[in-house]
Design a protein around this motif. Structure first.
Motif, PDB file in Angstrom:
ATOM      1  N   ASP A   1       5.870  -0.085   5.933  1.00 21.78           N
ATOM      2  CA  ASP A   1       5.599  -1.118   6.929  1.00 21.78           C
ATOM      3  C   ASP A   1       4.112  -1.468   6.962  1.00 21.78           C
ATOM      4  O   ASP A   1       3.247  -0.589   7.095  1.00 21.78           O
ATOM      5  CB  ASP A   1       6.021  -0.649   8.328  1.00 21.78           C
ATOM      6  CG  ASP A   1       7.525  -0.429   8.430  1.00 21.78           C
ATOM      7  OD1 ASP A   1       8.255  -0.924   7.554  1.00 21.78           O
ATOM      8  OD2 ASP A   1       7.958   0.238   9.384  1.00 21.78           O
ATOM      9  N   ASP A   2       3.821  -2.769   6.821  1.00 25.26           N
ATOM     10  CA  ASP A   2       2.444  -3.289   6.889  1.00 25.26           C
ATOM     11  C   ASP A   2       1.520  -2.659   5.848  1.00 25.26           C
ATOM     12  O   ASP A   2       0.291  -2.711   5.991  1.00 25.26           O
ATOM     13  CB  ASP A   2       1.859  -3.094   8.294  1.00 25.26           C
ATOM     14  CG  ASP A   2       2.648  -3.852   9.356  1.00 25.26           C
ATOM     15  OD1 ASP A   2       2.895  -5.048   9.157  1.00 25.26           O
ATOM     16  OD2 ASP A   2       3.038  -3.238  10.364  1.00 25.26           O
ATOM     17  N   ALA A   3       2.086  -2.071   4.811  1.00 23.74           N
ATOM     18  CA  ALA A   3       1.263  -1.509   3.736  1.00 23.74           C
ATOM     19  C   ALA A   3       0.808  -2.613   2.788  1.00 23.74           C
ATOM     20  O   ALA A   3       1.453  -3.654   2.663  1.00 23.74           O
ATOM     21  CB  ALA A   3       2.062  -0.459   2.963  1.00 23.74           C
ATOM     22  N   ASP A   4      -0.306  -2.385   2.114  1.00 25.27           N
ATOM     23  CA  ASP A   4      -0.792  -3.327   1.107  1.00 25.27           C
ATOM     24  C   ASP A   4      -0.268  -2.868  -0.252  1.00 25.27           C
ATOM     25  O   ASP A   4      -0.738  -1.875  -0.808  1.00 25.27           O
ATOM     26  CB  ASP A   4      -2.319  -3.359   1.105  1.00 25.27           C
ATOM     27  CG  ASP A   4      -2.873  -4.476   0.215  1.00 25.27           C
ATOM     28  OD1 ASP A   4      -2.098  -5.046  -0.582  1.00 25.27           O
ATOM     29  OD2 ASP A   4      -4.077  -4.768   0.305  1.00 25.27           O
ATOM     30  N   LEU A   5       0.716  -3.609  -0.764  1.00 22.42           N
ATOM     31  CA  LEU A   5       1.323  -3.290  -2.054  1.00 22.42           C
ATOM     32  C   LEU A   5       0.926  -4.318  -3.102  1.00 22.42           C
ATOM     33  O   LEU A   5       1.595  -4.467  -4.133  1.00 22.42           O
ATOM     34  CB  LEU A   5       2.854  -3.246  -1.909  1.00 22.42           C
ATOM     35  CG  LEU A   5       3.411  -2.293  -0.839  1.00 22.42           C
ATOM     36  CD1 LEU A   5       4.936  -2.370  -0.794  1.00 22.42           C
ATOM     37  CD2 LEU A   5       2.962  -0.862  -1.100  1.00 22.42           C
ATOM     38  N   SER A   6      -0.167  -4.998  -2.872  1.00 28.10           N
ATOM     39  CA  SER A   6      -0.616  -6.047  -3.788  1.00 28.10           C
ATOM     40  C   SER A   6      -0.834  -5.478  -5.192  1.00 28.10           C
ATOM     41  O   SER A   6      -1.490  -4.440  -5.360  1.00 28.10           O
ATOM     42  CB  SER A   6      -1.927  -6.669  -3.292  1.00 28.10           C
ATOM     43  OG  SER A   6      -1.752  -7.267  -2.028  1.00 28.10           O
TER      44      SER A   6
END
Length: 223
Positions: free
Chosen positions: A151-156
């Motif tokens: 949740d709301d993690a940066d997986l870019s």
């Protein structure tokens, strides 16, 4: 070196460790301990307090962490090949530049952890809370990812090619240039993806319920 219940907080330990020896720390307080660059291959950390511990550039090949942990542990540029973390609090931990090939994280609290710029061919994560974490550029190709909260993690820039998600949450995750080609997302909670997020899911498999929810959010009814 085998230590149990020792207060080693704020202690520079790196120079006190004999190279080639297996080190065991059991229920020790390692708050802000200095272990940067230490030879800790195969070491065990059992239920230790590690708040602010400095493990930058340490050799932790095959190291075992069970329980314990703490905030803001520094693993930058460490060798964590084959390391295992089980039930460890790794909130706000920093893994920048760390070598994570075949490292395993199971049941860990990793809220706000940063794994961006970590190195290696992939690691395994299951039953972990990665809310607000930064995994930018990580490779989890072909991994089975179970019970993980993104949740709301940066997986870019992450590569999830061929990965299988089971019991996972991706609500609010940042998915810029994230690759899901061949991934199985049928076991994931996708939240309410916007159009940009849907483009990131190109090539992935979802289930009919997920597809119906996505269409319903856009005013399209599935009968």
């Amino acid at each position: 070196m085998h230590l149990t219940g020792e207060d080693l907080s704020h202690t520079l330990l790196a120079d006190r460790l004999e190279p080639g020896e297996t080190h065991v720390f059991r229920e020790c307080d390692l708050t802000e301990a200095g272990l940067g660059g230490a030879d800790l291959g195969g070491a065990r950390f059992e239920s230790c307090v590690l708040d602010g511990a400095d493990l930058r550039e340490a050799d932790l090949d095959g190291a075992v962490f069970e329980g314990g942990g703490g905030m803001r542990i520094r693993f930058d540029d460490a060798d964590l090949v084959d390391a295992t973390f089980t039930g460890v609090d790794l909130s706000s931990a920093r893994f920048g530049g760390a070598l994570l090939t075949d490292a395993t994280f199971t049941g860990c609290r990793m809220i706000g952890a940063s794994l961006t710029a970590s190195r290696g061919t992939g690691f395994t994560v299951s039953g972990c809370n990665l809310t607000l974490a930064d995994l930018g550029g990580c490779s989890l190709r072909g991994e089975v990812i179970e019970g993980v909260r993104f949740d709301d993690a940066d997986l870019s820039g992450c590569d999830f090619t061929g990965a299988t998600f089971s019991g996972c949450r991706l609500r609010g995750a940042k998915l810029i240039k994230t690759v899901f080609a061949g991934a199985d997302l049928r076991g994931a909670d996708l939240g309410e993806p916007d159009d940009a997020t849907l483009r990131a899911f190109a090539g992935a498999t979802i289930n009919p319920v997920q597809a119906a929810a996505i269409l319903a959010a856009r005013g399209i009814s599935v009968l």
